[in-house]
Design an enzyme around this catalytic site. Structure first.
Site, PDB file in Angstrom:
ATOM      1  N   CYS A   1       6.045   0.484   1.500  1.00  0.00           N
ATOM      2  CA  CYS A   1       4.805   0.426   1.071  1.00  0.00           C
ATOM      3  C   CYS A   1       4.397  -0.317   1.832  1.00  0.00           C
ATOM      4  CB  CYS A   1       5.322  -1.027  -0.091  1.00  0.00           C
ATOM      5  SG  CYS A   1       3.642  -1.154  -1.336  1.00  0.00           S
TER       6      CYS A   1
ATOM      7  N   GLU B   1       1.714   6.109  -1.843  1.00  0.00           N
ATOM      8  CA  GLU B   1       2.919   7.296  -0.622  1.00  0.00           C
ATOM      9  C   GLU B   1       1.633   8.578  -0.497  1.00  0.00           C
ATOM     10  OE1 GLU B   1       4.540   5.677   0.744  1.00  0.00           O
ATOM     11  OE2 GLU B   1       5.856   4.068  -0.645  1.00  0.00           O
TER      12      GLU B   1
END
Length: 230
Positions: free
Chosen positions: A2, A104
């Protein structure tokens, strides 16, 4: 992993979701939060849940140099209890990181296309985190944190093989309780998110630059020319 997320909720929503007392912290929408920036996290060092600011990139209390934080923005859930940089914080200093959604990237036609991941039913995500307090020889102090990551569930896996650990409200008390210290109690909380908890869509590549920070970064571009040309 992340490496980028956003938070655009109102303070009363955040206080309600995390059962916080009224906070004096000023909260404004942030649409492109990046490592090394200051972020908000919920901790309960003395039992009561409090909201505070932390540098994103954990600096262990024993570190000689704060630059270690560049390498510790994420901690792997599978090994967090044993890695030297994280094991003390895992045992004693855990936190929750409020998050409206995270980003992402997936390589498509030689272009890294960003995707936004948002909760399908909850008002926001509560990401599992750890925090530390660090002080150098001159007395300068930094409170820092890291986000735990694990294997992607089936919602995220088509885009990326890792994702942040998302905790459910029924797990908040256990995760935040400094009296809970064993891996047998804590590791089961770091389970993979159930299918259907996360939705995703493509967003503008403008999110690639941390200098960009506006609501356009979280808009769905799946029907736009920009996405059709990738």
């Amino acid at each position: 992993m992340c490496g980028r997320f956003y938070l655009d909720v109102m303070m009363d929503e955040l206080e309600g979701y995390f059962s916080l007392e009224a906070s004096t912290i000023s909260l404004k929408p942030r649409y492109n939060i990046a490592p090394s920036q200051d972020i908000l996290a919920v901790a309960a060092p003395n039992g009561a849940r409090v909201l505070g600011g932390f540098h994103w990139g954990l600096i262990p209390f024993w570190a000689k140099d704060e630059k270690i934080g560049y390498k510790t923005i994420n901690a792997r859930a599978e090994t967090v209890h044993s890695k030297p940089a994280y094991r003390a914080a895992f045992k004693y200093r855990r936190c929750l990181i409020p998050c409206s959604g995270f980003f992402e990237w997936k390589k498509e036609n030689n272009i890294k296309q960003p995707y936004c991941f948002r909760p399908t039913s909850q008002p926001m995500f509560a990401l599992a985190g750890l925090y530390e307090h660090w002080q150098d020889q001159s007395g300068r102090e930094i409170d820092s944190c890291t986000i735990l990551v694990g294997e992607a569930n089936q919602d995220v896996a088509p885009i990326h093989d890792r994702m942040p650990i998302i905790l459910q409200p029924e797990d908040f008390d256990c995760w935040l309780d400094p009296q809970v210290q064993t891996k047998e109690q804590l590791l089961p909380l770091l389970r993979q998110s159930a299918p259907g908890e996360v939705d995703h869509y493509p967003v503008s590549r403008a999110v690639n630059s941390p200098g960009n920070d506006n609501a356009d970064l979280i808009k769905d571009i799946s029907n736009s020319d920009q996405f059709r040309l990738t």
